[in-house]
Design an enzyme around this catalytic site. Structure first.
Site, PDB file in Angstrom:
ATOM      1  N   ASP A 158       0.742  -1.230  -0.065  1.00  0.00           N
ATOM      2  CA  ASP A 158       0.073  -0.095  -0.164  1.00  0.00           C
ATOM      3  C   ASP A 158       0.928   1.282   0.163  1.00  0.00           C
ATOM      4  O   ASP A 158       1.535   1.546   0.832  1.00  0.00           O
ATOM      5  CB  ASP A 158      -0.899   0.048   1.196  1.00  0.00           C
ATOM      6  CG  ASP A 158      -1.864   1.063   1.593  1.00  0.00           C
ATOM      7  OD1 ASP A 158      -1.792   2.029   0.631  1.00  0.00           O
ATOM      8  OD2 ASP A 158      -2.237   1.101   2.456  1.00  0.00           O
ATOM      9  N   HIS A 200      -3.758   4.571   6.618  1.00  0.00           N
ATOM     10  CA  HIS A 200      -2.754   3.936   5.850  1.00  0.00           C
ATOM     11  C   HIS A 200      -1.399   4.310   6.282  1.00  0.00           C
ATOM     12  O   HIS A 200      -0.940   5.172   7.001  1.00  0.00           O
ATOM     13  CB  HIS A 200      -2.755   4.572   4.358  1.00  0.00           C
ATOM     14  CG  HIS A 200      -4.081   4.136   3.786  1.00  0.00           C
ATOM     15  ND1 HIS A 200      -4.133   3.103   2.863  1.00  0.00           N
ATOM     16  CD2 HIS A 200      -5.083   5.092   3.754  1.00  0.00           C
ATOM     17  CE1 HIS A 200      -5.505   3.178   2.525  1.00  0.00           C
ATOM     18  NE2 HIS A 200      -6.101   4.266   3.004  1.00  0.00           N
TER      19      HIS A 200
HETATM   20 ZN   LIG Z   1      -7.983   1.416  -0.144  1.00  0.00          ZN
HETATM   21 ZN   LIG Z   2      -9.054   0.732   2.847  1.00  0.00          ZN
END
Ligand SMILES: [Zn+2]
Ligand SMILES: [Zn+2]
Length: 547
Positions: free
Chosen positions: A193, A366
């Site tokens: 990510d 994130h």
């Molecule tokens: Zn996402």
């Molecule tokens: Zn997500």
């Protein structure tokens, strides 16, 4: 010769949203996620965008299943459309993710036709030649997983969305041990990510929001209205906890939020005391300082509850002076303008609006740079493919990988549709497959292309002018004066001479009986466009109608 392993990003590489990845070995494909992306400001009338899965259409028998890493829209939103095309495709998701998918599929009336299966973090699954192992990741929604896939060509790891939150709301941090164990086994490729790859340091824990909420709930004299995503289940729990503590009742509004709350409660992912929840209409009779309302619409979407509240057009919520509004989410890139407009309007109506960075009422789900480096160091992949991010995020993530010792030639920054192949431990760029946008608007899937968007842009800016020409079908002679109808172009009363001029121009062209329909159509279009531009410096859409 053994067939190569192919990884094909179909969405999420070069953009935030519509994540989708295909992993292919021999005649076997396993998919990871199928999300939506929200349109940018210049995509008029588009509700959202889904990945282009053209590549999969003639490989239906190769598809072994789709893994959905968590319940956010950018990972699940394309599923109803994929499953309408391929109802046989088995779907694998954790309990909460599955619940959120069920809500979605029921709304599309295809739930009964689909094959949903429940997986769990720590679990395993065999799909064709693939051995899948799911591992817990902390994110802004409970029950998220990443996946390790053992293939005949080696082990690959996909993180899904993650952060290394040590104190997540659901008490289940990212599974360090499993990641380190993968690293020990030897990982061919890591997909990780990249959303926050330009953020130094570490993303704060979800817990810091509790502190911010506690402060707001203590200070607020009137109602508190919290806006967030319908799928941010953890945030809903945090608001509920704050409400209990500060002796307020909680009401929900917005269909998607109501549905998700009901489902998450049933599955045990939300713990809401029964006397906490009230109906929205009941809050009107209550003292404002006893009320919290949770709603969707923090992205400024014009039809959403919060946007309607901001322009005074919501039947049940009117802003009063003294209301406190918490925007508990970040604008998705491209939505900033709409979000800021909504915030300004809410202020205008007398509310106090709190949003990040004014108050820490939202933290990202994130990983930031230090966490991304930790992920790279735990997994120690031979090859690295940054995913989930715009190009700038992917590039920043590439740099981090280089910093922790992954050789530049072993990092592949891919675009959607650009496949990468692994053969005998070596990676190379492979075939390119379609990886563009499929637009969804009210009318359906993929009916809208760039040409339609361009038309809508012209219509929105300069309006349109219709020129109706009545000709005798045998002789081609004009029967009547041409009619000029305009909408959204000029105020006709002030510009009658322009309309008359346009009618005269059309008459002159239509008097030429040698022109066939096609030639007449084109000539009217061209001539009117030039004439109107000359008169008004604007170019409306010209629509000749021949009858
Ligand atoms: Zn996402
Ligand atoms: Zn997500």
């Amino acid at each position: 010769m053994a067939s190569p392993l192919r990884i094909i990003p179909l969405g999420g590489c070069g953009e935030i949203g519509k994540n989708m990845t295909a992993v292919e070995y021999g005649k076997n494909i396993v998919l990871i996620d199928c999300g939506v992306m929200f349109p940018e400001n210049d995509m008029l009338g588009i509700d959202f965008i889904i990945p282009d899965w053209q590549y999969l259409r003639d490989k239906r028998e190769w598809l072994r299943g789709i893994i959905v890493t968590h319940g956010h829209e950018d990972h699940t939103g394309g599923l109803p459309y994929l499953l309408k095309e391929m109802p046989d495709l088995p779907v694998f998701a954790t309990k909460l993710t599955r619940g959120l998918i069920e809500v979605k599929l029921r709304n599309h009336k295809i739930l009964d036709a689909t094959r949903l299966n429940t997986i769990e973090a720590g679990g395993r699954l065999e799909l064709g030649p693939f051995g899948l192992e799911f591992f817990r990741v902390a994110h802004s929604i409970p029950d998220g997983v990443g996946v390790g896939i053992t293939t005949p060509a080696g082990l690959i790891v996909h993180t899904g969305d993650f952060k290394f939150d040590h104190t997540p709301v659901d008490g289940k941090p990212t599974d360090f041990t499993k990641l380190a164990e993968f690293g020990g086994r030897g990982v061919l490729a890591l997909m990780s990510d990249s959303t926050n790859a330009d953020q130094p340091g570490t993303t704060p824990s979800e817990r810091v929001i509790d502190t911010a909420f506690a402060h707001v709930f203590r200070e607020a004299k009137g109602r508190i209205i919290v806006g967030t995503f319908a799928s941010l289940i953890s945030r809903i729990q945090q608001v509920a906890n704050a409400a209990v503590k500060h002796n307020r009742k909680l009401a929900f509004t917005g269909t998607s939020m109501l549905e998700n709350v009901k489902m998450a409660q049933k599955l045990g992912y939300l713990d809401l005391p029964s006397d906490l929840i009230v109906r929205l209409e009941d809050t009107k009779k209550m003292a404002p300082e006893r009320v919290v309302i949770m709603t969707t619409g923090t992205q400024g979407e014009p039809s959403s509850v919060l946007a309607r509240v901001s322009i005074g057009q919501h039947s049940q919520i009117q802003i009063d002076r003294g209301d406190t509004i918490i925007m508990s989410s970040h604008p998705i890139p491209g939505n900033e303008e709409m979000v800021n407009r909504t915030i300004n309007r809410l202020f205008q109506r007398g509310a106090n609006v709190l949003y990040d960075p004014i108050a820490q009422v939202h933290v990202s789900g994130h990983a930031s740079q230090e966490e991304q480096k930790l992920m790279l160091n735990l997994v120690r992949p031979d090859y690295f493919i940054p995913v989930h991010g715009e190009l700038r995020h992917l590039r920043a993530h590439e740099q981090l990988a280089n910093q922790v010792g992954i050789a530049p030639q072993n990092v592949f920054v891919l675009e959607n549709g650009q496949s990468i192949e692994f053969d005998e431990g070596e990676a190379r760029i492979g075939e390119r497959v379609p990886g563009g946008y499929v637009y969804i608007d009210g009318s359906g899937v993929g009916d809208v292309g760039p040409a339609v968007l361009r038309d809508r842009e012209i219509l929105g800016r300069d309006g349109f002018v219709v020129a109706v020409v009545h000709r005798d079908s045998d002789t081609g002679q004009l029967i009547d004066q041409p009619e000029i109808i305009s909408k959204g172009f000029i105020y006709v009363k002030d510009a009658e001479h322009i309309i008359t001029g346009a009618a005269d121009a059309v008459t002159r062209i239509a008097q030429d009986t040698t022109l066939n329909d096609k030639a007449l159509y084109d000539k009217i279009k061209e001539t009117l466009s030039e004439y109107l531009y000359h008169e008004t410096k604007r170019r409306p859409m010209i629509i000749p109608v021949l009858s």
